[in-house]
Design a protein around this motif. Sequence first.
Motif, PDB file in Angstrom:
ATOM      1  N   SER A  50       0.091  -1.125  10.464  1.00 45.14           N
ATOM      2  CA  SER A  50       0.907  -0.371  11.416  1.00 45.14           C
ATOM      3  C   SER A  50       2.369  -0.517  11.038  1.00 45.14           C
ATOM      4  CB  SER A  50       0.706  -0.893  12.839  1.00 45.14           C
ATOM      5  OG  SER A  50      -0.623  -0.759  13.256  1.00 45.14           O
TER       6      SER A  50
ATOM      7  N   MET B 136       6.961  10.139   6.947  1.00 43.17           N
ATOM      8  CA  MET B 136       6.738   8.690   6.949  1.00 43.17           C
ATOM      9  C   MET B 136       5.749   8.363   5.831  1.00 43.17           C
ATOM     10  SD  MET B 136       8.504   7.601   9.600  1.00 43.17           S
ATOM     11  CE  MET B 136       7.848   5.978   9.961  1.00 43.17           C
TER      12      MET B 136
ATOM     13  N   GLY C  41       2.359  15.499  11.076  1.00 53.00           N
ATOM     14  CA  GLY C  41       1.093  14.830  10.803  1.00 53.00           C
ATOM     15  C   GLY C  41       0.051  15.711  10.159  1.00 53.00           C
TER      16      GLY C  41
ATOM     17  N   ARG D 170      -0.169   9.149  12.187  1.00 54.97           N
ATOM     18  CA  ARG D 170       1.029   8.775  12.935  1.00 54.97           C
ATOM     19  C   ARG D 170       0.866   9.139  14.399  1.00 54.97           C
ATOM     20  NH1 ARG D 170       5.818  11.814  10.228  1.00 54.97           N
ATOM     21  NH2 ARG D 170       7.022  10.934  11.937  1.00 54.97           N
TER      22      ARG D 170
ATOM     23  N   ASN E 220       3.605  10.025  17.107  1.00 52.43           N
ATOM     24  CA  ASN E 220       5.044  10.223  17.341  1.00 52.43           C
ATOM     25  C   ASN E 220       5.482   9.727  18.715  1.00 52.43           C
ATOM     26  OD1 ASN E 220       5.596  11.267  14.810  1.00 52.43           O
ATOM     27  ND2 ASN E 220       5.246  13.382  15.440  1.00 52.43           N
TER      28      ASN E 220
ATOM     29  N   THR F 177       5.144   5.366  15.614  1.00 50.85           N
ATOM     30  CA  THR F 177       4.349   4.452  14.782  1.00 50.85           C
ATOM     31  C   THR F 177       3.537   5.244  13.762  1.00 50.85           C
ATOM     32  OG1 THR F 177       4.185   2.842  16.588  1.00 50.85           O
ATOM     33  CG2 THR F 177       2.574   2.663  14.812  1.00 50.85           C
ATOM     34  N   VAL F 178       3.455   4.688  12.552  1.00 54.05           N
ATOM     35  CA  VAL F 178       2.610   5.260  11.511  1.00 54.05           C
ATOM     36  C   VAL F 178       1.593   4.202  11.091  1.00 54.05           C
ATOM     37  CG1 VAL F 178       4.181   4.596   9.638  1.00 54.05           C
ATOM     38  CG2 VAL F 178       2.606   6.494   9.306  1.00 54.05           C
ATOM     39  N   TYR F 179       0.416   4.641  10.730  1.00 51.24           N
ATOM     40  CA  TYR F 179      -0.683   3.743  10.392  1.00 51.24           C
ATOM     41  C   TYR F 179      -1.202   4.015   8.981  1.00 51.24           C
ATOM     42  CZ  TYR F 179      -0.711   3.526  15.500  1.00 51.24           C
ATOM     43  OH  TYR F 179      -0.346   3.398  16.817  1.00 51.24           O
TER      44      TYR F 179
ATOM     45  N   CYS G 149       6.528   0.292   4.583  1.00 52.52           N
ATOM     46  CA  CYS G 149       6.656   1.542   5.305  1.00 52.52           C
ATOM     47  C   CYS G 149       8.048   2.108   5.010  1.00 52.52           C
ATOM     48  CB  CYS G 149       6.496   1.247   6.795  1.00 52.52           C
ATOM     49  SG  CYS G 149       6.853   2.591   7.902  1.00 52.52           S
TER      50      CYS G 149
END
Length: 123
Positions: free
Chosen positions: A21, A34, A55, A72, A74, A78-80, A96
Amino acid sequence: QVQLVESGGGLVQAGGSLRLSCAASGRTFSRDAMAWFRQAPGLEREFVAVTTWGGAGTYYADSVKGRFTISRDNAKNTVYLQMDSLKPEDTAVYYCAARGYSPSSQVSDYAYWGQGTQVTVSS
């Protein structure tokens, strides 16, 4: 102050899974591309995956295609990175990154970086 903070790294056996994450703060990143990069000891930092601000567009390095999934949220800034079927060669520090433009696989195109999280895959 813009911050990207990665979490979720660790030690896993080959064939296992991890979910990384990246929590962004300091401004809204909903319009940014991202990305995830990684760097193994003695090697240059390399591109892993990137997602567009909406995304819908995702791109992967050939080495992880079919095994890793970037996503992600928004609303949570957070981006995973879901990593499945991990291999020893995936061992690296994972970073990241964010940029306020179209997605890119080039390290030099990214203005914001996290501190990284270690992923170690044992054979």
